[in-house]
Design an enzyme around this catalytic site. Sequence first.
Site, mmCIF file in Angstrom:
data_model
loop_
_atom_site.group_PDB
_atom_site.id
_atom_site.type_symbol
_atom_site.label_atom_id
_atom_site.label_comp_id
_atom_site.label_asym_id
_atom_site.label_seq_id
_atom_site.Cartn_x
_atom_site.Cartn_y
_atom_site.Cartn_z
ATOM 1 N N GLY A 1 0.835 -1.185 0.000
ATOM 2 C CA GLY A 1 0.000 0.000 0.000
ATOM 3 C C GLY A 1 0.874 1.240 0.000
ATOM 4 N N GLY B 1 -27.060 16.052 16.472
ATOM 5 C CA GLY B 1 -27.534 15.185 17.542
ATOM 6 C C GLY B 1 -27.915 13.806 17.030
ATOM 7 N N GLY B 2 -29.014 13.278 17.531
ATOM 8 C CA GLY B 2 -29.457 11.949 17.120
ATOM 9 C C GLY B 2 -29.730 11.855 15.635
ATOM 10 N N GLU C 1 -4.719 7.767 -1.501
ATOM 11 C CA GLU C 1 -3.714 8.576 -2.213
ATOM 12 C C GLU C 1 -2.660 9.137 -1.260
ATOM 13 O OE1 GLU C 1 -4.215 10.745 -5.705
ATOM 14 O OE2 GLU C 1 -6.267 10.118 -6.048
ATOM 15 N N THR D 1 -1.502 8.165 2.981
ATOM 16 C CA THR D 1 -2.039 8.371 4.320
ATOM 17 C C THR D 1 -1.523 9.682 4.912
ATOM 18 O OG1 THR D 1 -0.184 7.237 5.386
ATOM 19 C CG2 THR D 1 -2.071 5.876 4.710
#
Length: 386
Positions: free
Chosen positions: A132, A346-347, A370, A372
Amino acid sequence: MPDTGLSDEQEALRRAVAEFARDVVAPVAARHDEERSFPYEVVAGMAAMGLFGLPFPQEYGGMGGDLFSLCLAIEELARVDSSVAITLEAGCSLGAMPIYRFGSEEQRQRWLPMLCAGEALGAFGLTEPEAGSDAGGTRTTAVLVNGEWVVNGSKAFITNSGTDITRLVTVTARTGGSVGVGGRDREISTIVIPVPSPGLTVEPAYSKVGWHASDTHPLSLSDVRVPAENLLGERSRGYANFLAILAEGRIAISALAVGLAQGCVDESITYAKARSAFGRPIAANQAISFKIAEMEARTHVARTAYYDAAARALTGRPFAKEAAIAKLVSSTAAVDNARDATQIHGGYGFMNEYPVARHWRDSKILEIGEGTSEIQKMLIARHLGL
């Protein structure tokens, strides 16, 4: 929106894409996200606008624009849907740009017109299951036999690799027999493989946390044979060429991250003005308004960073450090803004019917894909002589 400092032509492009994003992309974004379906109708609309040809010359069917024009389009799309934005970014920066930058004239004439028209998508096969961030550890091999490259190996997390309009994948492969310390190859080249090709298997799509409407697959290559002239650029220059492509790509990904960050600001302002608690709109509470102010500040700084990196790239100045800074700052802003926008809602922010939930899920990959955040810090440090 504040003065952007854009030219009339750039501002016209930005407004046109913003309108397209609002009227065409936004109404179907939630459905494609839920169904994990590729938005072919949206891609067709982008193609009709010429977005896939933005940074390419007109002689190849492009729009004659540049990297910054592409970034402006990507940012506006990402304000409402990152999946659509990454489809455009990968199609241009990873699918078509290597052909334009390093391809022969024959390769350009063969591939670029269909890619610029949006009739076809290209993919770039770099990442592997065990290579990677350490892309130099590529294990895929390509051996020249009787005028053909015989390619064997596997690739992971390849965007735009399995759509009905995918027509090529450019892969990095070891083309020399000499392997250095830790399995790092001393000769990596890039080879264009048409899709479909015998021996090239597009494995089932990943089940991802976000980017649900973006096409992402692992690829398997078993004795895939392509003509020797499918070598892209000089033999042994594949790794160096990839680094050059990735540096520009980081600027485009930064634009995508800025778009997501701005989308979080947009949604938070709308919600804070409409939602009331304890007898007044929650926007009247400093805990909320200050949080949104911080979100806007992050977005502004990140946008300024990618504008600067793009300006350097377009004027021929060194830009690798600035591209890394833009990628680091903007991806962090996107993740932070998505978290804060979810908290403000919130929720409801935890419910997929609200766009901020999708932004939250889509943001994390920006600190990974592309390059880290850790890789960006390493690059910046190197440029500082550390």
